[in-house]
Design an enzyme around this catalytic site. Structure first.
Site, PDB file in Angstrom:
ATOM      1  N   ASP A  60      51.892  36.310  42.218  1.00 28.23           N
ATOM      2  CA  ASP A  60      50.821  36.963  42.981  1.00 28.23           C
ATOM      3  C   ASP A  60      51.144  38.452  43.121  1.00 28.23           C
ATOM      4  OD1 ASP A  60      48.840  37.589  45.152  1.00 28.23           O
ATOM      5  OD2 ASP A  60      48.705  35.419  45.304  1.00 28.23           O
ATOM      6  N   THR A  98      38.973  29.538  53.089  1.00 31.09           N
ATOM      7  CA  THR A  98      40.117  30.442  52.861  1.00 31.09           C
ATOM      8  C   THR A  98      39.701  31.850  53.292  1.00 31.09           C
ATOM      9  OG1 THR A  98      39.451  31.152  50.653  1.00 31.09           O
ATOM     10  CG2 THR A  98      40.790  29.135  50.786  1.00 31.09           C
ATOM     11  N   VAL A 151      47.603  39.538  37.386  1.00 33.64           N
ATOM     12  CA  VAL A 151      47.069  38.797  36.230  1.00 33.64           C
ATOM     13  C   VAL A 151      46.385  39.691  35.199  1.00 33.64           C
ATOM     14  CG1 VAL A 151      46.828  36.596  37.445  1.00 33.64           C
ATOM     15  CG2 VAL A 151      44.904  38.218  37.448  1.00 33.64           C
ATOM     16  N   TYR A 159      30.956  38.653  40.224  1.00 30.21           N
ATOM     17  CA  TYR A 159      31.627  37.381  40.506  1.00 30.21           C
ATOM     18  C   TYR A 159      30.996  36.253  39.686  1.00 30.21           C
ATOM     19  CZ  TYR A 159      33.968  33.711  43.189  1.00 30.21           C
ATOM     20  OH  TYR A 159      34.740  32.633  43.567  1.00 30.21           O
TER      21      TYR A 159
HETATM   22  N1  NAD Z   1      37.115  30.167  48.795  1.00 33.28           N
HETATM   23  C1  NAD Z   1      36.021  29.784  48.146  1.00 33.28           C
HETATM   24  O1  NAD Z   1      34.989  29.450  48.753  1.00 33.28           O
HETATM   25  C2  NAD Z   1      36.007  29.711  46.642  1.00 33.28           C
HETATM   26  C3  NAD Z   1      34.928  29.076  46.029  1.00 33.28           C
HETATM   27  C4  NAD Z   1      34.895  28.972  44.647  1.00 33.28           C
HETATM   28  C5  NAD Z   1      35.931  29.492  43.891  1.00 33.28           C
HETATM   29  N2  NAD Z   1      36.968  30.116  44.512  1.00 33.28           N
HETATM   30  C6  NAD Z   1      38.042  30.632  43.660  1.00 33.28           C
HETATM   31  O2  NAD Z   1      39.270  30.030  44.039  1.00 33.28           O
HETATM   32  C7  NAD Z   1      40.359  30.903  43.686  1.00 33.28           C
HETATM   33  C8  NAD Z   1      41.284  31.043  44.883  1.00 33.28           C
HETATM   34  O3  NAD Z   1      40.616  31.725  45.925  1.00 33.28           O
HETATM   35  P1  NAD Z   1      40.918  31.495  47.485  1.00 33.28           P
HETATM   36  O4  NAD Z   1      39.728  30.874  48.065  1.00 33.28           O
HETATM   37  O5  NAD Z   1      42.239  30.844  47.652  1.00 33.28           O
HETATM   38  O6  NAD Z   1      40.960  33.025  47.986  1.00 33.28           O
HETATM   39  P2  NAD Z   1      42.153  33.960  48.497  1.00 33.28           P
HETATM   40  O7  NAD Z   1      41.567  35.314  48.551  1.00 33.28           O
HETATM   41  O8  NAD Z   1      42.764  33.382  49.716  1.00 33.28           O
HETATM   42  O9  NAD Z   1      43.274  33.870  47.341  1.00 33.28           O
HETATM   43  C9  NAD Z   1      43.192  34.582  46.155  1.00 33.28           C
HETATM   44  C10 NAD Z   1      44.609  34.923  45.722  1.00 33.28           C
HETATM   45  O10 NAD Z   1      44.533  35.619  44.469  1.00 33.28           O
HETATM   46  C11 NAD Z   1      45.442  36.707  44.542  1.00 33.28           C
HETATM   47  N3  NAD Z   1      45.068  37.780  43.611  1.00 33.28           N
HETATM   48  C12 NAD Z   1      44.018  38.626  43.681  1.00 33.28           C
HETATM   49  N4  NAD Z   1      44.070  39.505  42.669  1.00 33.28           N
HETATM   50  C13 NAD Z   1      45.171  39.195  41.935  1.00 33.28           C
HETATM   51  C14 NAD Z   1      45.767  39.731  40.771  1.00 33.28           C
HETATM   52  N5  NAD Z   1      45.249  40.817  40.147  1.00 33.28           N
HETATM   53  N6  NAD Z   1      46.887  39.164  40.285  1.00 33.28           N
HETATM   54  C15 NAD Z   1      47.438  38.087  40.926  1.00 33.28           C
HETATM   55  N7  NAD Z   1      46.950  37.551  42.039  1.00 33.28           N
HETATM   56  C16 NAD Z   1      45.819  38.098  42.543  1.00 33.28           C
HETATM   57  C17 NAD Z   1      45.354  37.174  45.989  1.00 33.28           C
HETATM   58  O11 NAD Z   1      46.449  38.012  46.335  1.00 33.28           O
HETATM   59  C18 NAD Z   1      45.332  35.844  46.714  1.00 33.28           C
HETATM   60  O12 NAD Z   1      46.634  35.369  46.979  1.00 33.28           O
HETATM   61  C19 NAD Z   1      39.696  32.196  43.221  1.00 33.28           C
HETATM   62  O13 NAD Z   1      39.658  32.226  41.808  1.00 33.28           O
HETATM   63  C20 NAD Z   1      38.294  32.110  43.783  1.00 33.28           C
HETATM   64  O14 NAD Z   1      37.361  32.883  43.052  1.00 33.28           O
HETATM   65  C21 NAD Z   1      37.038  30.253  45.861  1.00 33.28           C
END
Ligand code: NAD
Length: 260
Positions: free
Chosen positions: A37, A188, A61, A153
């Protein structure tokens, strides 16, 4: 049934939210985990809580060099790499399409789309060396429909679906499975559920067949299934964890006819 004993997994964006939950569950199921991360100290905290089965490293990433470093961490520390969860993602505050700056659009593409591409590209050789593997790409229900005020997105989450299928075709003969997971609204930091009032919450989940927000654990269980050999015949697939949101809207909503 879900057994990850002996497997080594790399979880991008594993420092918090769904990624951290996946790292914890994977370790409980017997895996050893690398948490990658940009939030380095949060990543170290999660790895410290898990214990000897986890290690954290810096992983942006969007950087091929960082991917090489994260994979080297997995191989040096745990000897192999079997599972990649391409979980890292960003969802900037939404804007109307016309008001979305190009730089913002490209930033989201870099993390959510190119990040997934780079992850899949860099794990190919170490996974082959391990005799195969499983890649789980975290898309969204936004990968199936339009989402207002979220053009970058939605674009990137559709792209993840397409890349998943392409990689599944190319990697299948090499013993590497590739699937996408599509969470709905999950509790989250990305969603900030606690900041929404009752009316806003109802607008988000009130008409879902399962009318509540989802939890990170519910997504993690699906991801663990796909990481495990229990899903051995699944590749190129799309797995929903969305409370039924893609099933559709009820007809005659909020009327007598719609009540049953
Ligand atoms: N929370 C929701 O409702 C939801 C719904 C659908 C999909 N998602 C997807 O689930 C995944 C996880 O999201 P989440 O809900 O845990 O949100 P979150 O924001 O809590 O976690 C996202 C994580 O990704 C890390 N991150 C961001 N940019 C980065 C980079 N350049 N390199 C490495 N790490 C990086 C952040 O530091 C964080 O730890 C994401 O891909 C998000 O798009 C989330």
């Amino acid at each position: 049934m879900i057994d990850l004993e002996g497997k080594v997994a790399l979880v991008s964006g594993g420092a918090r939210g769904q990624g951290a939950c996946e790292a914890r569950l994977f370790a409980e199921l017997g895996a050893r985990v690398v948490i990658g991360d940009v939030l380095e100290s949060e990543g170290e905290t999660v790895a410290g809580e898990i214990g000897a089965a986890a290690v954290s490293c810096r992983l942006d990433v969007t950087s091929g060099e960082d991917w090489e470093g994260a994979i080297a961490t997995a191989v040096d520390r745990f000897g192999r790499l079997d599972v990649l969860v391409n979980n890292a993602g960003i969802a900037p505050d939404g804007a109307f399409l016309q008001d979305t700056p190009e730089e913002l659009f490209m930033k989201v593409v870099a993390v959510n789309q190119m990040g997934v591409f780079l992850g899949m590209k860099h794990v190919f050789e170490p996974m082959q060396a391990s005799g195969g593997g499983s890649i789980i790409n975290i898309s969204s229900t936004a990968g199936f429909r339009g989402v207002n005020r979220a053009i970058p997105y939605a674009a990137t989450k559709w792209a993840v679906r397409g890349m998943t299928k392409t990689a599944a075709i190319e990697y299948g003969p090499h013993g590497i499975r590739v699937n996408s997971v599509h969470p709905g609204v999950i509790d989250t930091a990305m969603v900030g559920w606690e900041r929404l009032d009752e009316r806003a919450r109802h607008a988000v989940v009130g008409s879902l067949p399962i009318a509540r927000i989802g939890t990170a654990t519910e997504v993690a269980r699906m991801v663990a299934f796909l990481a495990s050999d229990a899903s051995a015949y699944s590749t190129g697939g799309e797995f929903l964890v969305d409370g039924g949101s893609l099933a559709g809207q009820p007809l005659f909503r909020d009327t007598e006819l719609g009540k049953r």
